[in-house]
Design a protein around this motif. Structure first.
Motif, PDB file in Angstrom:
ATOM      1  N   TRP A 119       0.837  -1.209   0.000  1.00 48.05           N
ATOM      2  CA  TRP A 119       0.000   0.000   0.000  1.00 48.05           C
ATOM      3  C   TRP A 119       0.867   1.252   0.000  1.00 48.05           C
ATOM      4  O   TRP A 119       0.652   2.174  -0.788  1.00 48.05           O
ATOM      5  N   GLY A 122       2.594   1.707  -3.320  1.00 45.87           N
ATOM      6  CA  GLY A 122       1.627   2.119  -4.335  1.00 45.87           C
ATOM      7  C   GLY A 122       1.156   3.546  -4.146  1.00 45.87           C
ATOM      8  O   GLY A 122       1.013   4.302  -5.111  1.00 45.87           O
ATOM      9  N   THR A 125       3.774   5.893  -5.250  1.00 43.59           N
ATOM     10  CA  THR A 125       4.063   5.774  -6.673  1.00 43.59           C
ATOM     11  C   THR A 125       2.867   6.140  -7.546  1.00 43.59           C
ATOM     12  O   THR A 125       3.006   6.269  -8.751  1.00 43.59           O
ATOM     13  N   ALA A 126       1.705   6.325  -6.943  1.00 46.48           N
ATOM     14  CA  ALA A 126       0.462   6.519  -7.691  1.00 46.48           C
ATOM     15  C   ALA A 126       0.560   7.610  -8.755  1.00 46.48           C
ATOM     16  O   ALA A 126       0.036   7.456  -9.847  1.00 46.48           O
ATOM     17  N   ARG A 129       2.932   6.794 -12.532  1.00 44.08           N
ATOM     18  CA  ARG A 129       2.720   5.690 -13.469  1.00 44.08           C
ATOM     19  C   ARG A 129       3.462   5.960 -14.768  1.00 44.08           C
ATOM     20  O   ARG A 129       3.409   7.041 -15.320  1.00 44.08           O
TER      21      ARG A 129
END
Length: 139
Positions: A119, A122, A125-126, A129
């Motif tokens: 989590w 992510g 890094t959201a 992309r």
């Protein structure tokens, strides 16, 4: 092939490089610890079923109500997979009507910090992309 007495020396500032002989493989291997962990998390919805079971034991109906977009077929499949992998335990109480409860095993509860790390990575890094994640580069 590296001799068993020769150990991998992690590079400074590069976390995630294990000091383990199994890390010296040149192809995916079913006994690789990372592959084993990813196998336990395989399949869409698995992480959400795990999330619910991390909150405590649940009946099938409670899990279905907590995840209304999850089909009965997929929920049955994911619970069977988690039980087969030793991540969850299925407990059926005798009597009529019988009650079936699912709860995480010790191995399953140990996946909580793994899910939290996934989590965190992510979430960080959201917005990136298609680009390299933030952190040290291997150059």
């Amino acid at each position: 092939m590296t001799h068993r007495t020769v150990r991998h020396v992690p590079l400074p500032g590069l976390p995630g490089l294990p000091d383990d002989d199994r890390a010296a493989v040149r192809a995916p291997s079913p006994d690789c610890p990372v592959e084993i962990a990813l196998g336990a998390l395989r399949g869409r919805w698995t992480t959400l079923v795990l999330r619910e079971l991390l909150r405590g034991p649940h009946t099938y109906s409670e899990l279905a109500a907590a995840l209304p977009g999850l089909s009965d077929k997929v929920l049955t499949d994911r619970l069977g997979q988690l039980v087969a992998d030793g991540v969850a335990h299925r407990d059926r109480t005798p009597g009529w009507p019988s009650t079936v409860r699912y709860e995480l095993t010790e191995r399953g509860r140990a996946l909580g910090p793994v899910l939290q790390s996934l989590w965190d990575w992510g979430a960080a890094t959201a917005g990136h992309r298609g680009t390299a994640p933030p952190g040290p580069s291997i150059e």
